[in-house]
Design a protein around this motif. Structure first.
Motif, short mmCIF file in Angstrom:
data_model
loop_
_atom_site.label_atom_id
_atom_site.label_comp_id
_atom_site.label_asym_id
_atom_site.label_seq_id
_atom_site.Cartn_x
_atom_site.Cartn_y
_atom_site.Cartn_z
N GLN A 65 0.84 -1.19 0.00
CA GLN A 65 0.00 0.00 0.00
C GLN A 65 0.89 1.25 0.00
OE1 GLN A 65 -3.29 -0.05 -0.34
NE2 GLN A 65 -3.27 -2.26 -0.36
N GLY A 66 0.63 2.16 -0.90
CA GLY A 66 1.38 3.40 -0.95
C GLY A 66 2.75 3.27 -1.60
N ALA A 67 2.99 2.19 -2.32
CA ALA A 67 4.30 1.98 -2.95
C ALA A 67 4.61 3.05 -3.98
CB ALA A 67 4.37 0.60 -3.57
N GLU A 68 3.58 3.70 -4.52
CA GLU A 68 3.83 4.73 -5.52
C GLU A 68 4.65 5.89 -4.95
OE1 GLU A 68 0.18 5.48 -3.30
OE2 GLU A 68 0.80 3.77 -4.49
N ALA A 69 4.63 6.06 -3.63
CA ALA A 69 5.39 7.14 -2.99
C ALA A 69 6.90 6.95 -3.19
CB ALA A 69 5.06 7.22 -1.50
N ILE A 70 7.32 5.76 -3.47
CA ILE A 70 8.75 5.51 -3.65
C ILE A 70 9.30 6.25 -4.87
CG2 ILE A 70 8.73 3.42 -5.08
CD1 ILE A 70 10.84 2.32 -3.08
N LYS A 71 8.45 6.53 -5.84
CA LYS A 71 8.90 7.25 -7.04
C LYS A 71 9.43 8.63 -6.67
CE LYS A 71 5.63 4.95 -10.04
NZ LYS A 71 4.37 5.07 -10.78
N ILE A 76 16.22 5.97 0.31
CA ILE A 76 15.44 4.77 0.64
C ILE A 76 16.28 3.86 1.52
CG2 ILE A 76 14.22 2.77 -0.28
CD1 ILE A 76 14.02 4.44 -2.94
N PHE A 77 15.76 3.58 2.69
CA PHE A 77 16.34 2.58 3.57
C PHE A 77 15.71 1.25 3.19
CE2 PHE A 77 16.82 6.43 6.03
CZ PHE A 77 17.99 6.26 6.75
N ILE A 78 16.53 0.21 3.04
CA ILE A 78 16.01 -1.11 2.73
C ILE A 78 16.56 -2.08 3.76
CG2 ILE A 78 15.76 -2.96 1.03
CD1 ILE A 78 16.23 -0.88 -1.16
N GLY A 79 15.66 -2.80 4.44
CA GLY A 79 16.09 -3.66 5.53
C GLY A 79 15.65 -5.09 5.44
N SER A 80 16.47 -5.95 6.04
CA SER A 80 16.23 -7.39 6.03
C SER A 80 17.02 -8.03 7.15
CB SER A 80 16.73 -7.96 4.69
OG SER A 80 16.65 -9.37 4.67
N PRO A 81 16.55 -9.18 7.61
CA PRO A 81 17.44 -9.97 8.46
C PRO A 81 18.56 -10.53 7.57
CG PRO A 81 15.40 -11.17 8.03
CD PRO A 81 15.23 -9.80 7.44
N ASN A 82 19.69 -10.84 8.16
CA ASN A 82 20.77 -11.51 7.43
C ASN A 82 20.37 -12.97 7.34
OD1 ASN A 82 23.02 -13.12 6.84
ND2 ASN A 82 24.45 -11.69 7.77
N TRP A 83 20.04 -13.40 6.15
CA TRP A 83 19.70 -14.80 5.89
C TRP A 83 20.78 -15.38 5.00
CZ3 TRP A 83 13.79 -15.65 4.72
CH2 TRP A 83 13.07 -15.49 5.90
N VAL A 98 10.95 -2.78 -8.67
CA VAL A 98 10.85 -1.34 -8.51
C VAL A 98 12.09 -0.68 -9.12
CG1 VAL A 98 10.71 0.53 -6.81
CG2 VAL A 98 9.48 -1.60 -6.42
N ASP A 99 11.89 0.40 -9.86
CA ASP A 99 13.02 1.12 -10.45
C ASP A 99 13.61 2.07 -9.40
OD1 ASP A 99 14.88 2.39 -12.01
OD2 ASP A 99 13.41 3.46 -13.24
N LEU A 100 14.82 1.77 -8.97
CA LEU A 100 15.50 2.59 -7.96
C LEU A 100 16.65 3.39 -8.57
CD1 LEU A 100 15.56 -0.05 -5.07
CD2 LEU A 100 13.97 1.85 -5.39
N GLU A 126 22.14 -5.76 -7.58
CA GLU A 126 20.72 -5.58 -7.90
C GLU A 126 20.35 -4.13 -8.23
OE1 GLU A 126 18.44 -7.92 -8.30
OE2 GLU A 126 19.75 -9.56 -7.68
N CYS A 127 21.11 -3.18 -7.71
CA CYS A 127 20.78 -1.75 -7.87
C CYS A 127 21.93 -1.03 -8.56
CB CYS A 127 20.50 -1.13 -6.50
SG CYS A 127 19.22 -1.95 -5.56
#
Length: 155
Positions: A65-71, A76-83, A98-100, A126-127
């Motif tokens: 929801q609201g992903a259009e705001a990323i444009k 942009i902070f992008i987070g994940s557990p270390n897997w 998503v185009d970053l 990836e980016c």
């Protein structure tokens, strides 16, 4: 302009870090959710994740929801557990849909002792058209003050 904070969290630890970043930066927060959640059993979830990571699989995500705001976001902070020394497959799904280009990415992760592993290198793969900052890797027992001090000196 407000930063955008996107994250995947399996157990809630990365969610807490993302929420703290959003609180400190007044950023917009979005959670990545795979259509098929990982097993509630940690050991089974590790097996599922290992298989997906080894295959380079990108699980379908529930619409953000609201992903259009990323444009409009520049930071942009992008987070994940270390897997398994990288980010969780839902993050890869996000990065590939998503185009970053031209955006500044600050990775963050939670870990049990492995830091970022090879995440930074994987973000750069990836980016390719984004600016990837060093980011912050914290154990689950980090302090809010530690995070705030890092953000204050790095933003």
């Amino acid at each position: 302009m407000k930063p955008f904070i996107v994250y995947y969290s399996y157990s809630g630890i990365t969610r807490r870090l993302a929420e703290d970043i959003a609180l400190i930066t007044d950023g917009e927060l979005r959670e990545l959710k795979p259509e098929r959640p990982y097993s509630f059993s940690y050991n089974t979830a590790v097996k599922e994740a290992r298989e997906e990571i080894e295959k380079g699989y990108c699980p379908p995500l529930i619409q953000i929801q609201g992903a259009e705001a990323i444009k409009n976001a520049e930071l942009i902070f992008i987070g994940s557990p270390n897997w398994l020394k990288t980010f969780a497959p839902p993050v890869r799904s996000f990065l590939r849909t998503v185009d970053l280009s031209g955006k500044t990415i600050i990775p963050f992760c939670t870990h049990g002792g492995g830091g970022f592993g090879r995440m930074i290198e994987d973000y750069k793969k990836e980016c390719k058209h984004s600016i990837i900052k060093d980011g912050i890797a914290l154990k689950g027992d980090y302090s809010f003050d530690e995070l705030k001090a890092w953000l204050d000196s790095n933003l």
